[in-house]
Design an enzyme around this catalytic site. Structure first.
Site, PDB file in Angstrom:
ATOM      1  N   ASP A 272       0.813  -1.204   0.000  1.00  0.00           N
ATOM      2  CA  ASP A 272       0.000   0.000   0.000  1.00  0.00           C
ATOM      3  C   ASP A 272       0.850   1.260   0.000  1.00  0.00           C
ATOM      4  O   ASP A 272       0.331   2.357  -0.126  1.00  0.00           O
ATOM      5  CB  ASP A 272      -0.917   0.016   1.235  1.00  0.00           C
ATOM      6  CG  ASP A 272      -2.371  -0.156   0.869  1.00  0.00           C
ATOM      7  OD1 ASP A 272      -3.213  -0.184   1.772  1.00  0.00           O
ATOM      8  OD2 ASP A 272      -2.652  -0.264  -0.340  1.00  0.00           O
TER       9      ASP A 272
ATOM     10  N   ASP B  45     -11.314  -8.146  10.578  1.00  0.00           N
ATOM     11  CA  ASP B  45     -11.132  -9.597  10.608  1.00  0.00           C
ATOM     12  C   ASP B  45     -12.285 -10.301  11.326  1.00  0.00           C
ATOM     13  O   ASP B  45     -12.904 -11.218  10.784  1.00  0.00           O
ATOM     14  CB  ASP B  45      -9.777  -9.950  11.224  1.00  0.00           C
ATOM     15  CG  ASP B  45      -9.371  -8.985  12.327  1.00  0.00           C
ATOM     16  OD1 ASP B  45      -8.163  -8.781  12.502  1.00  0.00           O
ATOM     17  OD2 ASP B  45     -10.276  -8.450  13.004  1.00  0.00           O
TER      18      ASP B  45
END
Lengths: 262, 843
Positions: free
Chosen positions: B304, B448
């Protein structure tokens, strides 16, 4: 009484070194051991305390028809040594003829030796194939085949198999030992990998490293365990000794963290 | 030009000087001058001083370091302090001795119970129970009947009122029973212990709610109900936790089926944002070394940060490199973008610093083959570097760390109810179900857990294998640690609001309970703060927020605390030592309270902050910013303690028991806060590359051909520590080769000796290595399947009282470190006179 034969179809792999060191290690553990040199090179005594090649030995005595074990000596580690002794070409020839006439000669002579019944006899043999190497194979309870980690050894698969076929020892008592191993060299690593694939379970889990300490010990007529007890080769030889004692498992300290050194 | 301060101090009066007898010197004016000089010497008047100085000097001698007034005044103070310390120390020892003697019969009782436990034959009992009960349990509906009867019986026990004698007897019986049960192996004694502790808690809760809520004023009602709410929260968490961890599944890895050609393809994602390449490199090398058919595994770096050096690294290593034009939704967005660019059937996700062992895939994929509905398999997050608690308190590898309870017990318990949730790393997810739920969830910051919730709602199963197959770096500093926990707390509160596990369909009752517990756990902030400040209501203002006699409180609270500690120590002992939960919660309470409340009210508020990995603490420092709230709490608690002492002896002598109880509570809070302060005092980290301590077979090759046997006692990607035999002669700077084993094969690595001590411990630094050597190194060290297996062997056994003592010591140590840091800060801010003077002389 147990007879161990150290054989190899390749030269320079360290049969004599192995015989001397194993005999010393066994003696240190309290087992009576006798190292017999069947190889005309006459260098066994150099590892075990003699600063010069031994003049006396069993070869001349046997060729002359006398009791063969007259020329033996004990060293300070408690190892009994029976060197080949100085011998001429005729002596060697006579001995070969002796074997032809009495194939069981070696076995009988060993049995006639006046040694305790729990001792170990180690036989250092000349290059196989040879009559004396064959004789040793036929009276040995355990066979150690020494191979170095090189392409020579992987190419010798056929001859080692033939060698082992001629041995009377049980398959479980036949081991292939890789010696003079230097993992810094790519060719050695690849050869070891090949040998592992070829021999599988027969390969002794300890590999003898190429170690300058052994040469230094030889120069001082000692075993490496006396000169440099922490040398890697000393550790490997102890491992081979353990294998001979019956510990067939892979060395624990190699793989499991948390284990202590032997 | 040097400039000397005129200090006005003449040479010392008793300095050896040639004695001038004024009577014998010259005559006339010379003599007067000599008299004046002699007088000036005696009075220590500087030459050229004004006339009034002479008079002044008759009375007051000038100040010198030996004659300073203030230190002389303070001298008795110093003696008093030394005397006090002496008394305290010996008094403490005397007290300890006294307590030892008093508790001797109790220790005898404990030993008797232990002896009794050895006579109980658990095996036979279990077999008997199995023989009798199993056929009975098969009858449909009987299980619910038994549960109902059990609950009813429990309710009866909890709500029967006792007087003090009854309660004492009850406590003693429960205690004796649990002392025997705790020595018995197996699951049923654990269940029994947990049930007993629930009973004690239920009794306490019932009594509390029915007999202690009568207040006299509005403020007392408010505070009283607040305290009750905080306690109710802990009761809820205990009940939910009991259900969650009732039956840890201990799932074993499933063997892989079929030929390797039929195994599924796996994509390995390594997302990264701003971490340094040195940290990510090891993970990539280890991923390339995974035991899996080479044509069926692909490694991808998801960068990223779009950094050039990462792209070059990926190219040189031959792994994939994926970037995207924006950074929306941080890691979740990154992963979702990569989902679109790859096509493996399974996806393995590793945080950029989590190094997998080579057996990761062979351990994990078996369950995907066995269970077609399995959508996710999670393995533990293991850290080989100390987290801030372990480093600053010095408990690394002795005391299990904070994550050990979650990964050692809670996820295992979740697994039984099919409620294991994804933890962001060290997991394998099946692509199909993941795409079905729309990829990794982006609605909350704990993406998550939310993804796993969505998968469960669709009816998929998840699995957990409690074998460490990857290890990474823990958070580097307390501020980073707190930042990470804030994010988790905020995320869990968001999920609670946005996708509440109790609402909506798709989940079984037990899954709802497990998820709810995971989320409710993060609301501990406010209750913990309430507990830290509750005794102040009485000690400062004399408000009674619990309307019951102190004796009754003690009789009800004591069995509750005792039973729950015994049960916890038995069930959780090897994953978390007793009382350490208090330390963790105390440190995080202030910081977690606000984000969770805000997120509960409005889930969209709040920022997302990333945890930085690989940072270095090179100078020890005290994190004042982080510890401000604790400092305030500490001061308040000390003040409360002082007030309590006054009340004990002077003001509230008719309520001694209540005052004592509150004082005890305050002392407990003070100790916990001390430990929290200790954590804020950052200890120095020596190396950037954390060394992992281990014992591995190694070999040392010297240039002259000699080869020595060695033991590798620690390793990292940049160097190793070897233990060499005595007498090995090595020179610093010598080039050697180190041999390490990877299975049967030995690999050698070039290294230089960095430091060599005679006793054998030697530090080596690796020389630049080829790519193959680097892969070999990772395989010989981090990626060994057994590297982390013996990690917890060095943990001490949980001994609750001993643990309490250790935490108390840590608390005292924390205060000392705090005090020292305070003094140092003060000294650097306001240098004393002599220091300033010395600075001036340098010009």
């Amino acid at each position: 009484m147990r007879v161990i034969a150290v054989v190899s179809p390749l030269g320079g792999v360290g049969r004599t070194t192995l015989t001397a060191h194993l005999a010393t290690l066994l003696a240190r553990q309290g087992q009576r051991s006798l190292a017999v040199e069947l190889c005309a090179q006459n260098l066994l005594g150099r590892h075990l305390g003699m600063h010069e090649a031994s003049a006396a030995g069993w070869a001349r005595a046997a060729a002359d028809g006398q009791w063969w074990a007259e020329g033996g000596f004990d060293n300070s580690d408690g190892v009994r040594v029976l060197p080949f002794g100085e011998a001429s070409l005729e002596t060697v020839h006579t001995l070969h003829q002796l074997l032809q006439v009495q194939p069981r000669w070696l076995r009988d002579q060993i049995e006639l030796l006046d040694i305790p019944s729990d001792s170990t006899v180690l036989l250092d043999t000349p290059l196989w194939p040879s009559p004396w190497a064959q004789a040793a194979l036929q009276c040995a309870d355990t066979v150690l085949v020494a191979l170095e980690a090189s392409a020579r050894a992987s190419a010798a698969l056929g001859s080692v198999r033939a060698l082992l076929r001629g041995a009377t020892a049980a398959p479980g008592e036949q081991g292939v030992l890789v010696t003079r191993f230097d993992p810094r060299r790519v060719s050695h690593r690849e050869a070891l990998q090949t040998l592992r694939e070829q021999w599988g379970e027969h390969l002794i889990p300890y590999t003898l490293h190429e170690d300058e300490n052994i040469a230094r010990a030889l120069a001082r007529a000692m075993c490496v365990g006396n000169l440099a007890p922490h040398a890697q080769s000393a550790h490997d030889l102890q491992g081979v000794c353990n294998w001979l004692e019956g510990q067939r498992a892979a060395p624990a300290s190699m793989l499991v963290p948390g284990a202590t050194l032997p | 030009m040097t400039y000397l301060h005129d200090t006005g101090v003449a040479p010392r009066a008793n300095a050896p000087q040639p004695q001038q007898d004024p009577a014998n010197e010259g005559s006339g004016p010379g003599r007067v001058g000599q008299w004046i000089r002699w007088l000036a010497q005696q009075l220590e008047v500087a030459p050229g001083a004004p006339w009034w100085m002479w008079l002044w000097r008759c009375l007051v001698l000038p100040a010198t370091p030996e004659r300073a007034l203030l230190p002389w005044l303070l001298q008795p103070g110093r003696w008093l302090l030394a005397g006090l310390v002496f008394v305290l120390r010996w008094g403490w020892k005397g007290l300890a001795l006294l307590l030892n003697g008093v508790f001797w019969p109790i220790r005898l009782f404990l030993r008797a119970m232990d002896r009794l436990a050895t006579h109980v034959n658990v095996e036979k009992g279990m077999r008997l129970a199995d023989q009798v009960l199993s056929p009975l349990m098969e009858i449909p509906g009987l299980r619910w009947v038994v549960l109902g009867v059990g609950l009813l019986a429990g309710l009866v026990v909890m709500t029967t009122p006792f007087n003090w004698l009854g309660q004492t007897l009850f406590m003693l019986l429960c205690w004796g029973l649990s002392l025997v049960l705790r020595r018995l192996p197996g699951r049923y004694p654990s269940l029994a212990l947990a049930a007993i502790s629930l009973l004690a808690m239920g009794r306490y809760a019932w009594w509390r709610v029915t007999s202690s809520i009568e207040f006299e004023s509005a403020i007392e009602s408010f505070l009283g109900y607040g305290l009750l709410a905080a306690e109710a929260y802990t009761w809820l968490v205990v009940v939910l936790g009991f259900i969650q961890t009732a039956w840890p599944l201990h799932r074993r890895p499933a063997d892989l089926q079929g030929q390797s050609a039929s195994w599924p393809t796996v994509d390995v994602y390594i997302p990264t944002y701003n971490e340094p390449l040195s940290v990510v490199r090891t993970t990539v090398l280890a991923s390339m070394a995974l035991d899996w058919p080479k044509d069926k595994v692909k490694v991808f770096i998801l960068d990223d940060g779009r950094r050039e050096e990462f792209r070059e690294f990926a190219e040189s290593m031959g792994v994939g490199y994926i970037v995207r034009p924006d950074n929306n939704h941080a890691k979740a967005g990154n992963l979702n973008h990569a989902l679109g660019k790859t096509d493996g059937e399974l996806i393995a996700i590793f945080d950029c610093d989590h190094i997998p062992t080579r057996s990761f895939l062979t351990t994990a994929v078996g369950w995907f083959q066995r269970d077609p509905k399995c959508a996710m398999l999670q393995t533990p997050h293991h850290f080989f570097s100390p987290d801030p608690f372990e480093r600053n308190l010095g408990t690394f590898r002795r005391v299990p760390n904070e994550g050990a309870l979650f990964y050692g017990l809670i996820q295992d318990g979740n697994d039984f109810w099919n409620a294991t949730f994804f933890c962001g790393s060290c997991a394998v997810i099946r692509r199909g179900p993941l795409l079905e739920v729309g990829g990794i969830a982006v609605e909350t910051v704990t993406e998550d857990a939310h993804t796993a919730l969505k998968l469960h709602r669709r009816g998929y199963t998840t699995a957990y294998i409690n074998e460490t197959q990857a290890a990474g770096l823990a958070t580097e500093s307390l501020s980073a640690h707190v930042g990470q926990r804030i994010r988790w707390a905020r995320g869990m509160a968001q999920i609670f609001r946005v996708d509440n596990p109790f609402l909506g369909k798709g989940l079984t009752l037990w899954q709802r309970i497990c998820y709810a517990n995971a989320m409710v756990h993060f609301f501990f902030g406010l209750p913990r703060l309430v507990f830290l400040t509750a005794p102040m209501a009485f000690l400062f203002f004399e408000w009674h927020i619990i309307n019951a006699g102190a004796i009754m409180i003690a009789l009800y609270v004591l069995p509750y605390i005792l039973q729950s500690n015994i049960a916890n120590a038995h069930v959780q002992g090897e994953h978390r030592h007793t009382f350490w939960a208090e330390v963790y919660e105390t440190v995080l309470a202030w910081y977690v309270a606000l984000p969770t409340t805000v997120a509960l009210i409005n889930p969209r508020l709040g920022k997302f902050n990333v945890t930085a990995k690989g940072g270095l603490v090179d100078e020890p420092y005290f994190d004042w910013a982080i510890s401000r709230p604790y400092t305030v709490l500490v001061l308040l608690n000390f003040a409360a303690f002082g007030m309590g002492i006054m009340r004990l002896f002077f003001w509230n002598t008719e309520e001694t028991a209540t005052v004592l109880l509150n004082l005890l509570w305050t002392v407990y809070s003070i100790l916990m806060l001390g430990a929290a302060l200790g954590v804020a005092s950052e200890a120095r980290q020596v190396r950037r590359m954390h060394r992992v301590a281990t014992r591995l077979q190694a070999t040392l090759y010297q240039d002259d051909g000699t080869v020595f046997q060695a033991v590798c006692i620690d390793f990292s990607m940049t160097g190793v520590g070897l233990e060499l035999p005595e007498g090995t002669r090595l020179a610093v700077g010598e080039k050697v080769q180190v041999g390490l084993w990877r299975g049967h094969a030995e690999c050698t690595f070039p290294a230089t000796i960095m430091l060599h001590r005679g006793q054998g411990a030697t530090g080596l630094q690796f020389d630049p290595m080829t790519r193959e050597q680097q892969i070999d190194l990772v395989q010989c060290t981090f990626a060994r399947p057994d590297t982390w297996r013996q990690w917890s062997d060095s943990h001490d056994i949980d001994r609750p009282l001993h643990g309490l003592q250790e935490i108390a010591q840590l608390g005292v140590l924390g205060y000392r470190k705090f005090w020292e840091s305070l003094l140092e800060a003060a000294r650097s801010r306001w240098p004393t006179g002599s220091q300033r003077k010395q600075q001036g002389l340098g010009a």
